[in-house]
Design an enzyme around this catalytic site. Structure first.
Site, PDB file in Angstrom:
ATOM      1  N   GLY A  46       0.841  -1.195   0.000  1.00 32.40           N
ATOM      2  CA  GLY A  46       0.000   0.000   0.000  1.00 32.40           C
ATOM      3  C   GLY A  46       0.868   1.233   0.000  1.00 32.40           C
ATOM      4  O   GLY A  46       2.077   1.162   0.255  1.00 32.40           O
ATOM      5  N   GLN A  51       3.362   9.933   1.444  1.00 27.26           N
ATOM      6  CA  GLN A  51       4.651   9.239   1.330  1.00 27.26           C
ATOM      7  C   GLN A  51       5.423   9.656   0.077  1.00 27.26           C
ATOM      8  O   GLN A  51       6.626   9.424   0.003  1.00 27.26           O
ATOM      9  CB  GLN A  51       4.450   7.713   1.317  1.00 27.26           C
ATOM     10  CG  GLN A  51       3.989   7.167   2.660  1.00 27.26           C
ATOM     11  CD  GLN A  51       3.863   5.662   2.603  1.00 27.26           C
ATOM     12  OE1 GLN A  51       2.845   5.136   2.171  1.00 27.26           O
ATOM     13  NE2 GLN A  51       4.907   4.958   3.003  1.00 27.26           N
ATOM     14  N   CYS A 103       6.878  -0.720   6.347  1.00 27.23           N
ATOM     15  CA  CYS A 103       6.430   0.499   5.694  1.00 27.23           C
ATOM     16  C   CYS A 103       7.519   0.944   4.721  1.00 27.23           C
ATOM     17  O   CYS A 103       8.703   0.904   5.062  1.00 27.23           O
ATOM     18  CB  CYS A 103       6.184   1.583   6.742  1.00 27.23           C
ATOM     19  SG  CYS A 103       5.637   3.150   6.039  1.00 27.23           S
ATOM     20  N   LEU A 104       7.095   1.360   3.535  1.00 27.57           N
ATOM     21  CA  LEU A 104       8.071   1.814   2.541  1.00 27.57           C
ATOM     22  C   LEU A 104       8.823   3.053   3.027  1.00 27.57           C
ATOM     23  O   LEU A 104       9.903   3.349   2.524  1.00 27.57           O
ATOM     24  CB  LEU A 104       7.368   2.108   1.211  1.00 27.57           C
ATOM     25  CG  LEU A 104       6.720   0.887   0.545  1.00 27.57           C
ATOM     26  CD1 LEU A 104       5.880   1.312  -0.641  1.00 27.57           C
ATOM     27  CD2 LEU A 104       7.774  -0.128   0.127  1.00 27.57           C
ATOM     28  N   HIS A 145      -3.137   1.020   8.485  1.00 24.32           N
ATOM     29  CA  HIS A 145      -1.759   1.502   8.308  1.00 24.32           C
ATOM     30  C   HIS A 145      -1.724   2.664   7.308  1.00 24.32           C
ATOM     31  O   HIS A 145      -1.122   3.712   7.585  1.00 24.32           O
ATOM     32  CB  HIS A 145      -0.873   0.338   7.831  1.00 24.32           C
ATOM     33  CG  HIS A 145       0.537   0.735   7.521  1.00 24.32           C
ATOM     34  ND1 HIS A 145       1.618   0.276   8.234  1.00 24.32           N
ATOM     35  CD2 HIS A 145       1.048   1.567   6.578  1.00 24.32           C
ATOM     36  CE1 HIS A 145       2.724   0.820   7.752  1.00 24.32           C
ATOM     37  NE2 HIS A 145       2.413   1.598   6.734  1.00 24.32           N
ATOM     38  N   GLU A 146      -2.373   2.472   6.156  1.00 26.13           N
ATOM     39  CA  GLU A 146      -2.313   3.515   5.117  1.00 26.13           C
ATOM     40  C   GLU A 146      -3.028   4.788   5.562  1.00 26.13           C
ATOM     41  O   GLU A 146      -2.526   5.896   5.332  1.00 26.13           O
ATOM     42  CB  GLU A 146      -2.898   2.999   3.802  1.00 26.13           C
ATOM     43  CG  GLU A 146      -2.134   1.835   3.178  1.00 26.13           C
ATOM     44  CD  GLU A 146      -0.639   2.040   3.112  1.00 26.13           C
ATOM     45  OE1 GLU A 146      -0.180   3.190   2.934  1.00 26.13           O
ATOM     46  OE2 GLU A 146       0.100   1.039   3.252  1.00 26.13           O
ATOM     47  N   HIS A 149      -1.164   7.191   7.762  1.00 24.68           N
ATOM     48  CA  HIS A 149      -0.248   8.124   7.091  1.00 24.68           C
ATOM     49  C   HIS A 149      -0.920   9.481   6.836  1.00 24.68           C
ATOM     50  O   HIS A 149      -0.250  10.507   6.812  1.00 24.68           O
ATOM     51  CB  HIS A 149       0.216   7.551   5.749  1.00 24.68           C
ATOM     52  CG  HIS A 149       1.329   6.544   5.846  1.00 24.68           C
ATOM     53  ND1 HIS A 149       2.590   6.868   6.285  1.00 24.68           N
ATOM     54  CD2 HIS A 149       1.365   5.224   5.542  1.00 24.68           C
ATOM     55  CE1 HIS A 149       3.359   5.780   6.243  1.00 24.68           C
ATOM     56  NE2 HIS A 149       2.642   4.767   5.801  1.00 24.68           N
TER      57      HIS A 149
HETATM   58 NI    NI Z   1       3.486   2.859   5.451  1.00 22.93          NI
END
Ligand code: NI
Length: 181
Positions: A46, A51, A103-104, A145-146, A149
């Protein structure tokens, strides 16, 4: 276009993102296209617009092909490919589950994070149509999670026991070497 992914420490990841005024705006379509290209380039589960440095309430997650599993999460069935604009989450019940997340924006690490096990979410797609779903488990975890952000929350901020936070290659030596999310 693949866009650079901001990493933890960048203050832009800590901002509350703004509502999208018009989901049908071509600029939003282009943003979402860049987000998918960026997420797929790194096999992410995701991605949220902040981000890539865009402070708008847009998240994407999942895969078009439901038979496909994410190599980062080999035991998990991933959610369907989803674009959510101005999402809203409503937890269903009191159950919290602890589960591993990456997480990226926090490359190379995993942590154990509590999340609501079941929830209802709604939001808009690129045509302005309303999406509403009730989900549980991994699907529910990815959405939480997304959407975190969008409020400037990164998963390490939710870890309760830091004994369960570490480098992916140490915690999970059998995962692919490039598993940095
Ligand atoms: Ni993340």
């Amino acid at each position: 276009m693949i866009r650079p992914i901001l990493r933890m420490g960048d203050p832009r990841l800590l901002l509350r993102s703004e509502e999208v005024a018009d989901p049908r705006d071509p600029a939003i379509r282009e943003l979402v296209s860049d987000m998918f290209e960026t997420m797929r380039a790194v096999d992410g589960a995701g991605l949220a617009a902040p981000q890539i440095g865009v402070p708008l309430r847009v998240v994407i997650f999942g895969y078009r092909d439901q038979g496909q599993t994410n190599p980062r999460y080999p035991d998990m069935e991933v959610p369907p490919e989803t674009i959510l604009i101005n999402p809203e989450l409503t937890p269903l019940g009191e159950d919290l589950d602890e589960g591993w997340e990456g997480c990226l924006s926090v490359p190379g690490m995993r942590g154990m994070v509590p999340r609501h096990r079941r929830l209802r979410y709604c939001g808009l797609d690129l045509d302005g149509n309303r999406i509403e779903r009730e989900v549980s488990d991994f699907h529910a975890r990815v959405v939480q999670h997304e959407c975190d952000h969008l409020d400037g929350v990164l998963y390490p901020m939710r870890i309760r026991d830091f004994r369960y936070f570490g480098y992916t290659e140490v915690l999970f030596p059998d995962l692919p070497a490039n598993a940095d999310d």
